[in-house]
Design an enzyme around this catalytic site. Sequence first.
Site, PDB file in Angstrom:
ATOM      1  N   PHE A 127       0.854  -1.180   0.000  1.00 21.88           N
ATOM      2  CA  PHE A 127       0.000   0.000   0.000  1.00 21.88           C
ATOM      3  C   PHE A 127       0.892   1.231   0.000  1.00 21.88           C
ATOM      4  CE2 PHE A 127      -4.525   0.906   0.559  1.00 21.88           C
ATOM      5  CZ  PHE A 127      -5.070  -0.317   0.255  1.00 21.88           C
ATOM      6  N   GLN A 247      -7.993  14.739   3.417  1.00 21.88           N
ATOM      7  CA  GLN A 247      -7.349  13.911   2.399  1.00 21.88           C
ATOM      8  C   GLN A 247      -8.212  13.715   1.157  1.00 21.88           C
ATOM      9  OE1 GLN A 247      -6.502   9.441   2.914  1.00 21.88           O
ATOM     10  NE2 GLN A 247      -4.492  10.372   2.733  1.00 21.88           N
ATOM     11  N   HIS A 249      -8.351  11.434  -2.061  1.00 17.45           N
ATOM     12  CA  HIS A 249      -7.821  10.146  -2.536  1.00 17.45           C
ATOM     13  C   HIS A 249      -7.664  10.197  -4.059  1.00 17.45           C
ATOM     14  CE1 HIS A 249      -7.675   5.840  -3.356  1.00 17.45           C
ATOM     15  NE2 HIS A 249      -7.670   5.570  -2.068  1.00 17.45           N
ATOM     16  N   LEU A 259     -15.147   5.201  -4.423  1.00 22.24           N
ATOM     17  CA  LEU A 259     -13.738   4.851  -4.340  1.00 22.24           C
ATOM     18  C   LEU A 259     -13.387   3.581  -5.106  1.00 22.24           C
ATOM     19  CD1 LEU A 259     -11.250   5.933  -2.735  1.00 22.24           C
ATOM     20  CD2 LEU A 259     -11.599   3.980  -1.225  1.00 22.24           C
ATOM     21  N   GLU A 262      -7.039   1.872  -3.212  1.00 27.81           N
ATOM     22  CA  GLU A 262      -5.601   1.841  -3.472  1.00 27.81           C
ATOM     23  C   GLU A 262      -5.080   0.403  -3.572  1.00 27.81           C
ATOM     24  OE1 GLU A 262      -3.582   4.756  -1.055  1.00 27.81           O
ATOM     25  OE2 GLU A 262      -1.922   3.377  -0.779  1.00 27.81           O
ATOM     26  N   ARG A 293      -0.853   9.397  -0.826  1.00 26.51           N
ATOM     27  CA  ARG A 293      -2.017   9.866  -1.589  1.00 26.51           C
ATOM     28  C   ARG A 293      -1.961  11.332  -1.978  1.00 26.51           C
ATOM     29  NH1 ARG A 293      -6.471   6.535   1.975  1.00 26.51           N
ATOM     30  NH2 ARG A 293      -5.971   4.556   1.000  1.00 26.51           N
ATOM     31  N   HIS A 359     -11.899  12.150   0.721  1.00 27.51           N
ATOM     32  CA  HIS A 359     -11.932  10.817   1.290  1.00 27.51           C
ATOM     33  C   HIS A 359     -11.875  10.769   2.805  1.00 27.51           C
ATOM     34  CE1 HIS A 359     -11.407   6.522   1.329  1.00 27.51           C
ATOM     35  NE2 HIS A 359     -10.212   6.595   1.866  1.00 27.51           N
ATOM     36  N   ARG A 401      -2.636  10.940   5.736  1.00 23.77           N
ATOM     37  CA  ARG A 401      -2.725   9.571   6.240  1.00 23.77           C
ATOM     38  C   ARG A 401      -2.266   8.566   5.195  1.00 23.77           C
ATOM     39  NH1 ARG A 401      -6.514   5.361   5.738  1.00 23.77           N
ATOM     40  NH2 ARG A 401      -8.186   6.597   4.840  1.00 23.77           N
TER      41      ARG A 401
HETATM   42  C1  LIG Z   1     -15.045   3.841   0.606  1.00 23.95           C
HETATM   43  C2  LIG Z   1     -14.038   3.857   1.714  1.00 23.95           C
HETATM   44  C3  LIG Z   1     -13.006   2.927   1.730  1.00 23.95           C
HETATM   45  C4  LIG Z   1     -12.071   2.941   2.767  1.00 23.95           C
HETATM   46  N1  LIG Z   1     -11.077   1.995   2.764  1.00 23.95           N
HETATM   47  C5  LIG Z   1     -10.195   1.961   3.798  1.00 23.95           C
HETATM   48  C6  LIG Z   1      -9.213   0.929   3.887  1.00 23.95           C
HETATM   49  O1  LIG Z   1      -9.144   0.035   3.069  1.00 23.95           O
HETATM   50  N2  LIG Z   1      -8.344   0.946   4.924  1.00 23.95           N
HETATM   51  C7  LIG Z   1      -8.397   1.914   5.885  1.00 23.95           C
HETATM   52  O2  LIG Z   1      -7.584   1.882   6.804  1.00 23.95           O
HETATM   53  N3  LIG Z   1      -9.339   2.896   5.838  1.00 23.95           N
HETATM   54  C8  LIG Z   1     -10.241   2.921   4.820  1.00 23.95           C
HETATM   55  N4  LIG Z   1     -11.201   3.907   4.791  1.00 23.95           N
HETATM   56  C9  LIG Z   1     -11.334   4.822   5.936  1.00 23.95           C
HETATM   57  C10 LIG Z   1     -11.986   4.102   7.111  1.00 23.95           C
HETATM   58  O3  LIG Z   1     -12.878   3.139   6.635  1.00 23.95           O
HETATM   59  C11 LIG Z   1     -12.769   5.055   8.016  1.00 23.95           C
HETATM   60  O4  LIG Z   1     -11.956   6.144   8.370  1.00 23.95           O
HETATM   61  C12 LIG Z   1     -13.202   4.348   9.292  1.00 23.95           C
HETATM   62  O5  LIG Z   1     -13.876   3.156   8.979  1.00 23.95           O
HETATM   63  C13 LIG Z   1     -14.057   5.213  10.190  1.00 23.95           C
HETATM   64  O6  LIG Z   1     -14.513   4.442  11.269  1.00 23.95           O
HETATM   65  P1  LIG Z   1     -15.256   5.094  12.512  1.00 23.95           P
HETATM   66  O7  LIG Z   1     -15.483   4.018  13.496  1.00 23.95           O
HETATM   67  O8  LIG Z   1     -14.495   6.285  12.952  1.00 23.95           O
HETATM   68  O9  LIG Z   1     -16.631   5.650  11.932  1.00 23.95           O
HETATM   69  P2  LIG Z   1     -17.734   5.035  10.921  1.00 23.95           P
HETATM   70  O10 LIG Z   1     -17.476   3.641  10.548  1.00 23.95           O
HETATM   71  O11 LIG Z   1     -17.886   6.045   9.844  1.00 23.95           O
HETATM   72  O12 LIG Z   1     -19.032   5.034  11.826  1.00 23.95           O
HETATM   73  C14 LIG Z   1     -19.641   6.220  12.290  1.00 23.95           C
HETATM   74  C15 LIG Z   1     -20.766   5.832  13.227  1.00 23.95           C
HETATM   75  O13 LIG Z   1     -21.273   7.014  13.846  1.00 23.95           O
HETATM   76  C16 LIG Z   1     -22.676   6.979  13.858  1.00 23.95           C
HETATM   77  N5  LIG Z   1     -23.152   8.378  13.920  1.00 23.95           N
HETATM   78  C17 LIG Z   1     -22.746   9.437  13.196  1.00 23.95           C
HETATM   79  N6  LIG Z   1     -23.431  10.539  13.562  1.00 23.95           N
HETATM   80  C18 LIG Z   1     -24.278  10.168  14.543  1.00 23.95           C
HETATM   81  C19 LIG Z   1     -25.264  10.836  15.320  1.00 23.95           C
HETATM   82  N7  LIG Z   1     -25.522  12.140  15.165  1.00 23.95           N
HETATM   83  N8  LIG Z   1     -25.958  10.116  16.224  1.00 23.95           N
HETATM   84  C20 LIG Z   1     -25.745   8.779  16.389  1.00 23.95           C
HETATM   85  N9  LIG Z   1     -24.830   8.107  15.672  1.00 23.95           N
HETATM   86  C21 LIG Z   1     -24.111   8.786  14.769  1.00 23.95           C
HETATM   87  C22 LIG Z   1     -23.067   6.233  12.603  1.00 23.95           C
HETATM   88  O14 LIG Z   1     -24.343   5.662  12.743  1.00 23.95           O
HETATM   89  C23 LIG Z   1     -21.957   5.172  12.556  1.00 23.95           C
HETATM   90  O15 LIG Z   1     -22.349   4.049  13.332  1.00 23.95           O
HETATM   91  C24 LIG Z   1     -12.159   3.907   3.780  1.00 23.95           C
HETATM   92  C25 LIG Z   1     -13.192   4.827   3.768  1.00 23.95           C
HETATM   93  C26 LIG Z   1     -14.104   4.827   2.738  1.00 23.95           C
HETATM   94  C27 LIG Z   1     -15.169   5.886   2.732  1.00 23.95           C
END
Ligand SMILES: Cc1cc2nc3c(=O)[nH]c(=O)nc-3n(C[C@H](O)[C@H](O)[C@H](O)COP(=O)(O)OP(=O)(O)OC[C@H]3O[C@@H](n4cnc5c(N)ncnc54)[C@H](O)[C@@H]3O)c2cc1C
Length: 586
Positions: A127, A247, A249, A259, A262, A293, A359, A401
Amino acid sequence: MAETGTLSRRQLVHEYEAVIVGAGGAGLWAALELARSGVKTAVLTKLYPTRSHTGAAQGGICAALGNHEEDHWEWHMFDTVKGGDYLVDQDAAEVLAKEAIETVIELEHMGLPFNRTPDGKIDQRRFGGHTRNYGEAAVRRACFAADRTGHMILQTLYQQCIKHGVRFFDEYHVVDLLIDGGQTRGVVAYRIADGEIHVFRSGAVLIATGGFGRMFKITSNALSLTGDGVALAYRRGVPLEDMEFYQIHPTGIVGIGILLSEAARGEGGYLRNDSGERFMERYAPKLMELAPRDMVSRAIYMEIREGRGINGGDYVYLDLTHLGREVIESKLPDITEFARVYQGIEPITQPVPITPTAHYAQGGIPTNVDARVVVDEVNTVLPGLYAAGECACVSVHGANRLGTNSLVDILVFGRRAGRSMAKDVAGQGLPDLDPDASEPVRAEIEALRGRESGESVNRIRTELAAVMWERCGVFREGAGLERLTGEVRDLRHRYANVKVEDKGLVFNTDLLEARELGYLLDCAEATVAAALARTESRGGHYREDFPERNDTDWLKHTLIYRTDGDPQLRYKPVTITRFQPKPRVY
Ligand SMILES: Cc1cc2nc3c(=O)[nH]c(=O)nc-3n(C[C@H](O)[C@H](O)[C@H](O)COP(=O)(O)OP(=O)(O)OC[C@H]3O[C@@H](n4cnc5c(N)ncnc54)[C@H](O)[C@@H]3O)c2cc1C
């Protein structure tokens, strides 16, 4: 239950030792730690847990397991610091790189179905920016389950939470954070099914609400990523850190931003311009397509600007055709399906048109390495408030990142958050709570629902996303950011009169989208002010009028505070332990 009417004045109060807002990877792992420690915990989530954006993560999660070739956590730490253009707090990067290893092993023990090497170890792929021996060559560090790694993580953790009896409040939209007298006291939530207001009284609240990519027109982020937790903390006096580093992407589907991971380049995919040239040669001769990136996104735009986009247009090619059907089908099944469905392209035989897409939020709510929220330059802790995952800024990503470092971040620091909360609540009673604590937000929601005339949410949101993308994307410059400051201010004024069509109580998504737009406007305000002030280029923040990195004046984190007028900016030092800043070449 009436279809229309006013919100009931009844205040339903729940009492929990710990409350987690968000059920992505960060929130779920924190919940699991708390449940294992016997702490009475509630998880509130506006989405059904397994619809959280973590489930969309494709490429992988990195850890220096060394399953294919020699690797060490020190190399991972170095890559993270250099990848982040030396704005990374190195104490945090050390925690990340070390604990990544045990985190991935624990996931494996929970049953996550990783791809395997022929001798049965977790398979690893390359990566961007992950290298062997401090930058010598690319290393295989990303563990993966095809291109559905996040999906598998989310399912695995959710199952574990259910097994350990975590209490979920699904489709509860958190609308306020209760902080009073310097102490966290709980949250207010709006139940989406019927518009009822619920108060959760708790002395330990974790914000794990994910990112805010929806402030940009072209983004890989789900519709729900509107910065709710970030904005709610900002409104309650918590500063936001390093918001200017958003960031972009390199590889999104042209026009819509979905997306294409990568992982495609990690498996050996090429980027090509109109003449078929692998143009990364000019920008990062050693790592080529696997440069970080920010560099690859800028390179793509440079090619386009200089007329070398495909047919002189505004995109380039991601070429996988030399990888062969077997690699594509076994390691990249989902993203190649996206190309077929959204673009009508067959990636086995045809190059895929791509452009950069917004992203990942590198900035957010400042925390220390134990996920406790800190509110000033000397890292003073705000009692009872924690943040982890994409909404937090610990800061392990600094100015840029590396791919696969977010899944590690959310799990390592989600787990640490759970542990800190369990420690802090032991022997503590619940905090006192004003019986009218939910009144201010209830009144705001009532006013919004009751407004008879005004502008539509959609119009303001579309304009915001367009101007942010135009003036605060890959390239920025002073005059554009000044103009954008005024534009965002005007949109905020217009938002004060926004109107929702649906006056009902049942599943009123119109109303909630209006709330979410308010959060996006807060995130945008902070991002633009921080970007305008930072007169240098570093990582994902590239100023055409100040194209060089300037460590003398700018090797420091931005802290931005909300005020009644313009936001206030302050700065705090970067923690440097092992690696002194050097020029960043790949
Ligand atoms: C398409 C895509 C591909 C990616 N691929 C990778 C990868 O391969 N490797 C990597 O390391 N990273 C990757 N990333 C980044 C990574 O996935 C995210 O940064 C990470 O999963 C975020 O996790 P989190 O637990 O912070 O939040 P999230 O998984 O975004 O969850 C947010 C939570 O907050 C809750 N929430 C939000 N607002 C409220 C509210 N007002 N009230 C109640 N609940 C709320 C939602 O319901 C949800 O449950 C990718 C991101 C995307 C978009």
